[in-house]
Design a protein around this motif. Structure first.
Motif, PDB file in Angstrom:
ATOM      1  N   ALA A   1      57.069  14.447 -24.769  1.00 54.03           N
ATOM      2  CA  ALA A   1      56.093  13.778 -25.655  1.00 54.03           C
ATOM      3  C   ALA A   1      55.691  12.440 -25.056  1.00 54.03           C
ATOM      4  O   ALA A   1      55.953  11.377 -25.616  1.00 54.03           O
ATOM      5  CB  ALA A   1      56.694  13.606 -27.041  1.00 54.03           C
ATOM      6  N   ILE A   2      55.052  12.499 -23.887  1.00 55.57           N
ATOM      7  CA  ILE A   2      54.696  11.263 -23.182  1.00 55.57           C
ATOM      8  C   ILE A   2      53.216  11.175 -22.855  1.00 55.57           C
ATOM      9  O   ILE A   2      52.802  10.339 -22.054  1.00 55.57           O
ATOM     10  CB  ILE A   2      55.547  11.090 -21.890  1.00 55.57           C
ATOM     11  CG1 ILE A   2      55.399  12.307 -20.967  1.00 55.57           C
ATOM     12  CG2 ILE A   2      57.016  10.859 -22.245  1.00 55.57           C
ATOM     13  CD1 ILE A   2      56.114  12.155 -19.633  1.00 55.57           C
ATOM     14  N   SER A   3      52.407  12.044 -23.474  1.00 48.75           N
ATOM     15  CA  SER A   3      50.957  11.896 -23.320  1.00 48.75           C
ATOM     16  C   SER A   3      50.575  10.520 -23.851  1.00 48.75           C
ATOM     17  O   SER A   3      51.270   9.950 -24.688  1.00 48.75           O
ATOM     18  CB  SER A   3      50.209  12.933 -24.172  1.00 48.75           C
ATOM     19  OG  SER A   3      50.656  14.244 -23.918  1.00 48.75           O
TER      20      SER A   3
ATOM     21  N   ILE B   1      46.273   6.173 -13.047  1.00 44.54           N
ATOM     22  CA  ILE B   1      47.572   6.446 -12.421  1.00 44.54           C
ATOM     23  C   ILE B   1      48.617   6.573 -13.520  1.00 44.54           C
ATOM     24  O   ILE B   1      48.875   5.616 -14.260  1.00 44.54           O
ATOM     25  CB  ILE B   1      47.962   5.320 -11.437  1.00 44.54           C
ATOM     26  CG1 ILE B   1      46.911   5.198 -10.323  1.00 44.54           C
ATOM     27  CG2 ILE B   1      49.361   5.574 -10.859  1.00 44.54           C
ATOM     28  CD1 ILE B   1      47.155   4.045  -9.355  1.00 44.54           C
ATOM     29  N   ASP B   2      49.222   7.776 -13.637  1.00 40.90           N
ATOM     30  CA  ASP B   2      50.144   8.032 -14.758  1.00 40.90           C
ATOM     31  C   ASP B   2      51.126   9.137 -14.388  1.00 40.90           C
ATOM     32  O   ASP B   2      51.356  10.056 -15.163  1.00 40.90           O
ATOM     33  CB  ASP B   2      49.318   8.417 -16.002  1.00 40.90           C
ATOM     34  CG  ASP B   2      50.157   8.403 -17.278  1.00 40.90           C
ATOM     35  OD1 ASP B   2      51.198   7.729 -17.291  1.00 40.90           O
ATOM     36  OD2 ASP B   2      49.754   9.059 -18.251  1.00 40.90           O
ATOM     37  N   ALA B   3      51.710   9.065 -13.200  1.00 43.10           N
ATOM     38  CA  ALA B   3      52.652  10.115 -12.780  1.00 43.10           C
ATOM     39  C   ALA B   3      54.069   9.543 -12.712  1.00 43.10           C
ATOM     40  O   ALA B   3      54.477   8.831 -13.624  1.00 43.10           O
ATOM     41  CB  ALA B   3      52.193  10.712 -11.454  1.00 43.10           C
ATOM     42  N   ASP B   4      54.830   9.883 -11.663  1.00 51.63           N
ATOM     43  CA  ASP B   4      56.191   9.348 -11.520  1.00 51.63           C
ATOM     44  C   ASP B   4      56.100   7.868 -11.142  1.00 51.63           C
ATOM     45  O   ASP B   4      55.498   7.499 -10.150  1.00 51.63           O
ATOM     46  CB  ASP B   4      56.988  10.157 -10.496  1.00 51.63           C
ATOM     47  CG  ASP B   4      56.238  10.385  -9.197  1.00 51.63           C
ATOM     48  OD1 ASP B   4      54.990  10.472  -9.224  1.00 51.63           O
ATOM     49  OD2 ASP B   4      56.895  10.426  -8.141  1.00 51.63           O
ATOM     50  N   LYS B   5      56.720   7.043 -11.981  1.00 47.18           N
ATOM     51  CA  LYS B   5      56.476   5.595 -11.906  1.00 47.18           C
ATOM     52  C   LYS B   5      57.029   4.947 -10.637  1.00 47.18           C
ATOM     53  O   LYS B   5      56.550   3.889 -10.226  1.00 47.18           O
ATOM     54  CB  LYS B   5      57.040   4.897 -13.147  1.00 47.18           C
ATOM     55  CG  LYS B   5      56.666   5.570 -14.472  1.00 47.18           C
ATOM     56  CD  LYS B   5      55.175   5.799 -14.621  1.00 47.18           C
ATOM     57  CE  LYS B   5      54.879   6.741 -15.774  1.00 47.18           C
ATOM     58  NZ  LYS B   5      53.475   7.192 -15.800  1.00 47.18           N
ATOM     59  N   GLN B   6      58.052   5.579 -10.023  1.00 47.64           N
ATOM     60  CA  GLN B   6      58.601   4.955  -8.804  1.00 47.64           C
ATOM     61  C   GLN B   6      57.587   4.956  -7.671  1.00 47.64           C
ATOM     62  O   GLN B   6      57.672   4.148  -6.759  1.00 47.64           O
ATOM     63  CB  GLN B   6      59.925   5.623  -8.366  1.00 47.64           C
ATOM     64  CG  GLN B   6      59.843   7.084  -8.003  1.00 47.64           C
ATOM     65  CD  GLN B   6      60.091   7.982  -9.219  1.00 47.64           C
ATOM     66  OE1 GLN B   6      59.730   7.654 -10.352  1.00 47.64           O
ATOM     67  NE2 GLN B   6      60.713   9.124  -8.982  1.00 47.64           N
TER      68      GLN B   6
ATOM     69  N   THR C   1      46.424   1.706 -14.555  1.00 47.26           N
ATOM     70  CA  THR C   1      47.783   2.187 -14.283  1.00 47.26           C
ATOM     71  C   THR C   1      48.609   2.100 -15.557  1.00 47.26           C
ATOM     72  O   THR C   1      48.730   1.026 -16.155  1.00 47.26           O
ATOM     73  CB  THR C   1      48.432   1.348 -13.167  1.00 47.26           C
ATOM     74  OG1 THR C   1      47.579   1.364 -12.024  1.00 47.26           O
ATOM     75  CG2 THR C   1      49.797   1.904 -12.789  1.00 47.26           C
ATOM     76  N   ASP C   2      49.198   3.239 -15.959  1.00 47.34           N
ATOM     77  CA  ASP C   2      49.952   3.299 -17.215  1.00 47.34           C
ATOM     78  C   ASP C   2      51.416   2.908 -17.002  1.00 47.34           C
ATOM     79  O   ASP C   2      51.935   2.983 -15.888  1.00 47.34           O
ATOM     80  CB  ASP C   2      49.882   4.725 -17.791  1.00 47.34           C
ATOM     81  CG  ASP C   2      50.243   4.782 -19.278  1.00 47.34           C
ATOM     82  OD1 ASP C   2      50.162   3.745 -19.955  1.00 47.34           O
ATOM     83  OD2 ASP C   2      50.600   5.876 -19.761  1.00 47.34           O
ATOM     84  N   ASN C   3      52.065   2.502 -18.076  1.00 43.68           N
ATOM     85  CA  ASN C   3      53.530   2.343 -18.140  1.00 43.68           C
ATOM     86  C   ASN C   3      54.071   1.298 -17.170  1.00 43.68           C
ATOM     87  O   ASN C   3      55.105   1.524 -16.523  1.00 43.68           O
ATOM     88  CB  ASN C   3      54.213   3.699 -17.884  1.00 43.68           C
ATOM     89  CG  ASN C   3      53.645   4.804 -18.746  1.00 43.68           C
ATOM     90  OD1 ASN C   3      53.061   5.761 -18.242  1.00 43.68           O
ATOM     91  ND2 ASN C   3      53.783   4.666 -20.052  1.00 43.68           N
ATOM     92  N   VAL C   4      53.419   0.173 -17.083  1.00 46.36           N
ATOM     93  CA  VAL C   4      53.886  -0.842 -16.131  1.00 46.36           C
ATOM     94  C   VAL C   4      54.842  -1.857 -16.763  1.00 46.36           C
ATOM     95  O   VAL C   4      55.391  -2.700 -16.058  1.00 46.36           O
ATOM     96  CB  VAL C   4      52.693  -1.567 -15.444  1.00 46.36           C
ATOM     97  CG1 VAL C   4      51.845  -0.586 -14.647  1.00 46.36           C
ATOM     98  CG2 VAL C   4      51.836  -2.335 -16.436  1.00 46.36           C
TER      99      VAL C   4
ATOM    100  N   SER D   1      52.575   3.671 -31.331  1.00 45.43           N
ATOM    101  CA  SER D   1      53.435   4.820 -31.624  1.00 45.43           C
ATOM    102  C   SER D   1      54.319   5.195 -30.440  1.00 45.43           C
ATOM    103  O   SER D   1      55.330   5.874 -30.604  1.00 45.43           O
ATOM    104  CB  SER D   1      52.586   6.014 -32.058  1.00 45.43           C
ATOM    105  OG  SER D   1      51.645   6.318 -31.050  1.00 45.43           O
ATOM    106  N   LYS D   2      53.965   4.758 -29.220  1.00 40.02           N
ATOM    107  CA  LYS D   2      54.813   5.034 -28.058  1.00 40.02           C
ATOM    108  C   LYS D   2      55.755   3.876 -27.744  1.00 40.02           C
ATOM    109  O   LYS D   2      56.361   3.838 -26.680  1.00 40.02           O
ATOM    110  CB  LYS D   2      53.955   5.344 -26.829  1.00 40.02           C
ATOM    111  CG  LYS D   2      53.313   6.727 -26.846  1.00 40.02           C
ATOM    112  CD  LYS D   2      52.591   7.023 -25.560  1.00 40.02           C
ATOM    113  CE  LYS D   2      53.537   7.390 -24.431  1.00 40.02           C
ATOM    114  NZ  LYS D   2      52.800   7.646 -23.167  1.00 40.02           N
ATOM    115  N   GLY D   3      55.881   2.920 -28.700  1.00 44.91           N
ATOM    116  CA  GLY D   3      56.793   1.793 -28.464  1.00 44.91           C
ATOM    117  C   GLY D   3      56.105   0.665 -27.709  1.00 44.91           C
ATOM    118  O   GLY D   3      54.900   0.450 -27.869  1.00 44.91           O
TER     119      GLY D   3
HETATM  120 MG    MG Z   1      51.886   7.340 -19.190  1.00 41.20          MG
END
Ligand code: MG
Ligand code: SAH
Ligand code: DHB
Length: 236
Positions: free
Chosen positions: A47-49, A147-152, A173-176, A222-224
């Motif tokens: 559930a990370i969309s 950009i939203d794949a493997d964060k490393q 770029t997501d999730n930074v 909702s994703k924190g």
């Molecule tokens: Mg993401």
């Protein structure tokens, strides 16, 4: 006294409720997107969309940049792909990269239901292997990259994004931020290191070649607690 965890949970709930409120206030009923979220859940994908409001942000932002070609790295079930694809003109192109065959299958069905199969090209494979192949084809420059794949590997993807864009293109770029782990120097999780290397890259770029003008925006919902970076490509 409330412990830290309890305070955090209360805040998280409030963020999620505000997201619910804004979704109800702003987003229309949307069968293709609702079905995509359902199919993602039913198939057991993580559930990370992007959240619905983040998806709408990508869409509004994409519309404003009037893209003809979009590159997405990290498809999952195609939820963000649909939001982005809908910002394209009928002759536009969206290339999206996904490493997991099972996820790609779910995404293809979701993209088809959204009527976007003609615009979207899903390439199955590890992005660091697919990106050089894509570059070798000499594609039209991508106007927008998500950009939203493997964060490393985010820094490497960002460098490929620079190769595949033009001045005026935008790279999101997501999730930074990852719950603030970004600034925890004792945290050596490759995901967190990826976020830090990514910011170092932006900083080096600022001092050096002046290829991008960038910002990082912290987000809650909702994703924190997380965040995304937006970079405008300013020079070749
Ligand atoms: Mg993401
Ligand atoms: N953009 C999607 C969510 C992507 S989640 C959305 O918001 O709807 C991150 C995705 O990146 C996962 O599907 C994962 O399988 C994929 N991924 C992870 N490592 C990858 C790699 N090396 N190459 C391509 N995709 C990768
Ligand atoms: C997570 C969130 C994301 O948006 C993503 O792309 C990958 C992972 C997560 O919360 O783990």
């Amino acid at each position: 006294m409330k412990d830290v965890k309890e305070v955090k949970d209360v805040k998280d709930r409030r963020w999620a409720r505000v997201d619910d409120y804004a979704v109800r206030a702003l987003l229309k009923n949307d069968p293709a997107l609702d079905q995509a979220r359902e199919a993602i859940e039913k198939a057991g994908l993580p559930a990370i969309s992007v959240s619905p409001l983040q998806g709408a942000f990508l869409h509004v932002f994409a519309r404003a940049t009037k893209p003809h070609a979009i590159l997405e790295i990290g498809t999952l079930g195609g939820y963000s792909t649909i939001w982005l694809g809908r910002a394209l003109p009928p002759d536009g192109r969206l290339v999206t990269l996904e490493a997991e065959a099972k996820y790609a299958e779910v995404a293809r069905a979701n993209i088809a239901r959204a009527g976007l199969s003609d615009l979207v090209e899903l390439r199955l494979g590890r992005a660091l292997e697919v990106l050089p192949q894509l570059a070798a084809e000499g594609p039209e420059p991508f106007d927008l990259v998500f950009i939203d794949a493997d964060k490393q590997n985010t820094p490497e993807y960002f460098q490929w994004a620079l190769e595949l864009t033009r001045p005026g293109s935008v790279i999101v770029t997501d999730n930074v931020i990852r719950d603030g782990a970004l600034i925890d120097t004792s945290n050596e999780d490759p995901v967190v290191l990826g976020g830090r290397r990514f910011h170092e890259l932006l900083a080096a770029d600022r001092l050096g070649e002046q290829r991008v003008s960038a910002t990082t925006i912290q987000t809650v919902g909702s994703k924190g607690y997380d965040g995304f970076a937006v970079a405008l490509v300013t020079a070749d």
